[in-house]
Enzyme design. Structure first.
Site, PDB file in Angstrom:
ATOM      1  N   GLU A 172       0.843  -1.193   0.000  1.00 45.04           N
ATOM      2  CA  GLU A 172       0.000   0.000   0.000  1.00 45.04           C
ATOM      3  C   GLU A 172       0.876   1.241   0.000  1.00 45.04           C
ATOM      4  O   GLU A 172       1.882   1.252   0.715  1.00 45.04           O
ATOM      5  CB  GLU A 172      -0.921   0.006   1.228  1.00 45.04           C
ATOM      6  N   HIS A 216      -7.933   1.500   1.397  1.00 46.00           N
ATOM      7  CA  HIS A 216      -7.816   1.230   2.852  1.00 46.00           C
ATOM      8  C   HIS A 216      -8.597   2.270   3.671  1.00 46.00           C
ATOM      9  O   HIS A 216      -8.042   2.990   4.510  1.00 46.00           O
ATOM     10  CB  HIS A 216      -6.345   1.196   3.279  1.00 46.00           C
TER      11      HIS A 216
HETATM   12  C1  OXD Z   1      -7.518  -0.525   9.889  1.00 41.13           C
HETATM   13  C2  OXD Z   1      -7.146  -0.822  11.284  1.00 41.13           C
HETATM   14  O1  OXD Z   1      -6.997  -1.182   8.991  1.00 41.13           O
HETATM   15  O2  OXD Z   1      -7.659  -0.122  12.171  1.00 41.13           O
HETATM   16  O3  OXD Z   1      -8.334   0.373   9.639  1.00 41.13           O
HETATM   17  O4  OXD Z   1      -6.338  -1.717  11.529  1.00 41.13           O
END
Ligand code: OXD
Length: 327
Positions: free
Chosen positions: A269, A288
């Site tokens: 990412e 994400h």
């Molecule tokens: C997410 C986490 O990936 O809180 O949002 O781990």
């Protein structure tokens, strides 16, 4: 007797916040702990410069780097995320630094995100959105219904439970696997141990991965598992990219082994520009953001304050991570 990690501290506790917070967020913490010294660092570099004397570090997952855990003054790291991959550093594993996370606050946004993903596939919203960009009025194949479909939830924690309740309200059948399948949960037809994964993959129209990344879950879904899924099923990953073998997934999407994938997390990412996942017509990519919500920081900081209260009183932290278990 205070626990072994109870710190020798000066009067003022320095809390280093490796996060961009608004004044109202800082006030929230300061109101509960007027004697704490709050230091905000907008970047990991700034955080590094402020490490000396900091007993507590509050950090996001994405901008944390291991140097931040190395200073001998540090006693406790609290992550603003649920994921703790990247935080299991030697000083944490050896018990010199406590680790806590923000589990338990993700249920609402993540359940809604997974629902948006399922509806996007079921009601063909992605197809229509692509058509709209070219002003194409084409009805095409009929959109489907979630009603009567089977949702397989892999990892039935607080997020999975919120998702199951919503799915059940939509008339979906919900099956789940869970590390400790102790008791039945509202909206779930069947809860199985990890040994039930193959059965879940065979039965489900949507498979939602909502489990922490641990050595046990790394690469959990590979070529074999994808081949078990129905050819019209959709894989949803809002956990961590490494839970799925991405090369095998790309191949399954290209060959039509499964109908589609909705992905919020990736092996790397940001997702590299040349990833085939960007352009595959049967893949929905979100950056994400499944847990993102205007409510997130309020909830996360309330939780941090509850942990801070416990820390100051020498009690176990409400969301303390067991480094041995990995979550
Ligand atoms: C997410 C986490 O990936 O809180 O949002 O781990």
């Amino acid at each position: 007797m205070p626990p072994f990690w109870w710190p020798e501290r000066n009067n003022v506790m320095k809390i280093l916040l490796n996060a961009k917070l608004q004044p109202e967020h800082l006030q929230k913490i300061q109101a509960g702990f007027p004697d704490a010294q709050l230091v905000m660092a907008a970047t990991p570099k700034e955080a590094e410069a402020q490490l000396a004397g900091a007993e507590v570090l509050v950090s996001w997952w994405s901008n944390f780097n291991p140097t931040l855990a190395s200073h001998p003054d540090l006693r406790w790291i609290h992550t603003l995320t649920a994921g703790i991959d990247g935080f299991l550093l030697p000083r944490v594993l050896e018990g010199q630094v406590l680790l806590s996370n923000s589990r338990g606050i993700h249920g609402i946004p993540m359940a809604e995100h997974v629902f948006a993903m399922m509806l996007s596939f079921s009601r063909r919203l992605r197809d229509y959105s692509l058509q709209q960009q070219q002003a194409v009025w084409e009805r095409g194949p009929s959109p489907g219904e979630l009603y009567g479909k089977t949702l397989g939830i892999v990892g039935l924690g607080s997020i999975g439970s919120e998702l199951a309740r919503r799915a059940s309200a939509f008339g979906m059948r919900v099956v789940a696997v869970k590390k400790n399948p102790s008791h039945p949960l509202e909206g779930v037809t069947r809860v199985m141990g990890l040994a039930g994964l193959d059965m879940l993959l065979r039965e489900s129209d949507f498979v939602a991965l909502i489990l922490p990344l641990t050595p046990e879950t790394q690469g959990l879904i590979g070529q074999r598992e994808l081949a078990l899924m129905k050819s019209d099923a959709v894989l949803i990953n809002v956990a961590r990219g490494e839970v799925v073998e991405e090369t095998a997934l790309v191949q399954a999407l290209q060959e039509g082994t499964i109908a589609g994938a909705a992905l919020d997390v990736f092996e790397q990412e940001p997702l590299p520009q040349d990833s085939p996942l960007w352009v595959l017509p049967n893949c929905l990519v979100t950056p994400h953001v499944a847990a993102a919500s205007p409510m997130y920081l309020n909830r996360a900081l309330d939780l941090f304050c509850r942990n801070l209260e416990a820390y100051r009183q020498g009690r176990p932290l409400p969301t303390q991570v067991d480094p041995g278990r990995g979550y």
